[in-house]
Write a protein that holds these residues in place. Structure first.
Motif, PDB file in Angstrom:
ATOM      1  N   GLN A 199     -15.804  13.323   1.136  1.00 40.37           N
ATOM      2  CA  GLN A 199     -15.059  12.418   2.018  1.00 40.37           C
ATOM      3  C   GLN A 199     -13.563  12.496   1.733  1.00 40.37           C
ATOM      4  O   GLN A 199     -12.751  12.583   2.662  1.00 40.37           O
ATOM      5  CB  GLN A 199     -15.569  10.994   1.822  1.00 40.37           C
ATOM      6  N   ALA A 200     -13.190  12.472   0.455  1.00 42.79           N
ATOM      7  CA  ALA A 200     -11.775  12.543   0.092  1.00 42.79           C
ATOM      8  C   ALA A 200     -11.173  13.874   0.543  1.00 42.79           C
ATOM      9  O   ALA A 200     -10.035  13.913   1.043  1.00 42.79           O
ATOM     10  CB  ALA A 200     -11.619  12.357  -1.413  1.00 42.79           C
ATOM     11  N   GLY A 207      -6.802  14.165   7.692  1.00 40.90           N
ATOM     12  CA  GLY A 207      -6.257  12.839   7.928  1.00 40.90           C
ATOM     13  C   GLY A 207      -7.332  11.769   8.023  1.00 40.90           C
ATOM     14  O   GLY A 207      -8.528  12.062   8.125  1.00 40.90           O
ATOM     15  N   PRO A 208      -6.916  10.504   8.000  1.00 45.52           N
ATOM     16  CA  PRO A 208      -7.872   9.380   7.976  1.00 45.52           C
ATOM     17  C   PRO A 208      -8.775   9.285   9.199  1.00 45.52           C
ATOM     18  O   PRO A 208      -9.831   8.657   9.142  1.00 45.52           O
ATOM     19  CB  PRO A 208      -6.959   8.151   7.888  1.00 45.52           C
ATOM     20  N   GLY A 229      -6.058   4.895   2.135  1.00 47.06           N
ATOM     21  CA  GLY A 229      -5.246   5.181   0.962  1.00 47.06           C
ATOM     22  C   GLY A 229      -5.283   4.083  -0.080  1.00 47.06           C
ATOM     23  O   GLY A 229      -4.338   3.913  -0.851  1.00 47.06           O
ATOM     24  N   LEU A 230      -6.369   3.339  -0.122  1.00 46.44           N
ATOM     25  CA  LEU A 230      -6.501   2.223  -1.062  1.00 46.44           C
ATOM     26  C   LEU A 230      -7.350   2.604  -2.267  1.00 46.44           C
ATOM     27  O   LEU A 230      -7.850   1.736  -2.982  1.00 46.44           O
ATOM     28  CB  LEU A 230      -7.127   1.011  -0.343  1.00 46.44           C
ATOM     29  N   GLY A 232      -7.476   5.746  -5.488  1.00 47.18           N
ATOM     30  CA  GLY A 232      -6.641   6.766  -6.101  1.00 47.18           C
ATOM     31  C   GLY A 232      -6.839   8.152  -5.540  1.00 47.18           C
ATOM     32  O   GLY A 232      -5.906   8.973  -5.534  1.00 47.18           O
ATOM     33  N   ASP A 233      -8.034   8.454  -5.020  1.00 48.01           N
ATOM     34  CA  ASP A 233      -8.337   9.796  -4.517  1.00 48.01           C
ATOM     35  C   ASP A 233      -7.457  10.197  -3.336  1.00 48.01           C
ATOM     36  O   ASP A 233      -7.201  11.381  -3.126  1.00 48.01           O
ATOM     37  CB  ASP A 233      -9.807   9.871  -4.091  1.00 48.01           C
ATOM     38  N   THR A 234      -7.013   9.214  -2.523  1.00 50.89           N
ATOM     39  CA  THR A 234      -6.245   9.546  -1.313  1.00 50.89           C
ATOM     40  C   THR A 234      -4.959   8.738  -1.185  1.00 50.89           C
ATOM     41  O   THR A 234      -4.272   8.840  -0.162  1.00 50.89           O
ATOM     42  CB  THR A 234      -7.096   9.294  -0.048  1.00 50.89           C
ATOM     43  N   LEU A 235      -4.607   7.948  -2.173  1.00 45.69           N
ATOM     44  CA  LEU A 235      -3.438   7.081  -2.067  1.00 45.69           C
ATOM     45  C   LEU A 235      -2.178   7.877  -1.747  1.00 45.69           C
ATOM     46  O   LEU A 235      -1.424   7.544  -0.829  1.00 45.69           O
ATOM     47  CB  LEU A 235      -3.261   6.281  -3.357  1.00 45.69           C
ATOM     48  N   LYS A 236      -1.917   8.940  -2.499  1.00 44.90           N
ATOM     49  CA  LYS A 236      -0.692   9.718  -2.293  1.00 44.90           C
ATOM     50  C   LYS A 236      -0.658  10.343  -0.901  1.00 44.90           C
ATOM     51  O   LYS A 236       0.358  10.309  -0.208  1.00 44.90           O
ATOM     52  CB  LYS A 236      -0.572  10.803  -3.358  1.00 44.90           C
ATOM     53  N   GLU A 237      -1.772  10.924  -0.499  1.00 43.35           N
ATOM     54  CA  GLU A 237      -1.802  11.655   0.770  1.00 43.35           C
ATOM     55  C   GLU A 237      -1.680  10.706   1.960  1.00 43.35           C
ATOM     56  O   GLU A 237      -0.970  11.002   2.929  1.00 43.35           O
ATOM     57  CB  GLU A 237      -3.091  12.470   0.889  1.00 43.35           C
ATOM     58  N   VAL A 238      -2.390   9.569   1.934  1.00 46.45           N
ATOM     59  CA  VAL A 238      -2.434   8.692   3.099  1.00 46.45           C
ATOM     60  C   VAL A 238      -1.242   7.736   3.144  1.00 46.45           C
ATOM     61  O   VAL A 238      -0.621   7.558   4.198  1.00 46.45           O
ATOM     62  CB  VAL A 238      -3.753   7.887   3.121  1.00 46.45           C
ATOM     63  N   LEU A 239      -0.899   7.139   2.035  1.00 48.29           N
ATOM     64  CA  LEU A 239       0.147   6.112   2.040  1.00 48.29           C
ATOM     65  C   LEU A 239       1.549   6.654   1.811  1.00 48.29           C
ATOM     66  O   LEU A 239       2.516   6.142   2.356  1.00 48.29           O
ATOM     67  CB  LEU A 239      -0.152   5.042   0.991  1.00 48.29           C
TER      68      LEU A 239
END
Length: 249
Positions: A199-200, A207-208, A229-230, A232-239
């Motif tokens: 999923q990540a 994208g989301p 992005g909530l 750690g796996d996607t925080l940097k990429e999404v937020l």
């Protein structure tokens, strides 16, 4: 509550036999994040009080797993199946050939036929992990099924993530997935992604709003946090977007 950017990705949830009260709990906390519910393989045929369960799920599209479609196809009971779906009040149907062989032209005919009365999700890919189709076959078949009338095409991965767009050890066939998305368009595809790692990866890659399938009911909220992005796996990429070196979606 703090607001976060919305997304448009479908979350296709795999139900393996939850009861009505369990679904009441799931819907209470995660219902707004669920796009469609699949009653896996042939579970609907052996579920007691199925009508009550469907009543609880009445606000969501519900589809019976494609393996059961293959069962009724093999038994030459497609008309009975249509009548049963109508009796249950179901408007969606999944058409697959991951276990038994359905001639290619016949599958396309069935998609077109069912699309006259139902919203069709078709599935491409074998449930046998030793079977690997070529990129050309994947792309051609996915596009053909969309052209035949499928609303979305699903890329097989199984509940375990060990077939289709995954290899037998659970590794993702990332080059294949990228080429599929480029050729067919990710908006037209539901990528089966039963694990957090998968999923990540999809969210980072597309994208989301990527459409993801075979999500366990208790993983709907965790997936939503990945999309926003909530986690750690996607925080940097999404937020953080460009600040993390990856464009935000």
């Amino acid at each position: 509550m703090l607001d976060f950017d919305p997304h448009h990705g479908l979350t296709h949830v795999l139900d393996k036999g939850l009861g009505p009260r369990a679904w009441e709990d799931v819907l209470e906390v995660a219902g707004e994040h669920i796009s469609i519910v699949k009653l896996g393989w042939g579970t609907a045929a052996v579920t007691n009080n199925l009508e009550r369960k469907l009543e609880i799920l009445s606000e969501k599209p519900v589809v019976i797993g494609g393996t059961f479609f293959e069962v009724v196809y093999a038994q030459d009971r497609l008309d009975d199946y249509k009548q049963w779906l109508r009796k249950l009040g179901l408007t969606h149907v999944e058409i697959s050939d991951g276990t038994i062989e359905i001639p290619r032209e016949r599958k396309l005919e069935l998609i077109a036929e069912f699309a006259r009365d139902f919203t069709v999700l078709s599935e491409v890919g074998s449930k046998d992990s030793s079977v690997e189709y070529s990129l050309d076959e994947w792309v051609r078949w996915l596009q053909e099924e969309l052209d035949a009338g499928a609303w979305k095409v699903i890329t097989e991965a199984r509940e375990s993530g060990t077939a289709g767009i995954f290899d037998s050890s659970g590794g993702m066939r990332t080059e294949l997935i990228g080429e599929i998305a480029m050729a067919v368009g990710p908006v037209n595809v539901v990528f089966e992604a039963p694990t957090k790692a998968a999923q990540a990866w999809f969210i980072k890659q597309f994208g989301p709003s990527v459409n993801l399938g075979n999500i366990p009911p208790d993983e709907v909220i965790p997936l939503e946090t990945l999309r926003r992005g909530l986690r750690g796996d996607t925080l940097k990429e999404v937020l953080l977007g460009d600040r993390a070196g990856t464009p935000a979606s």
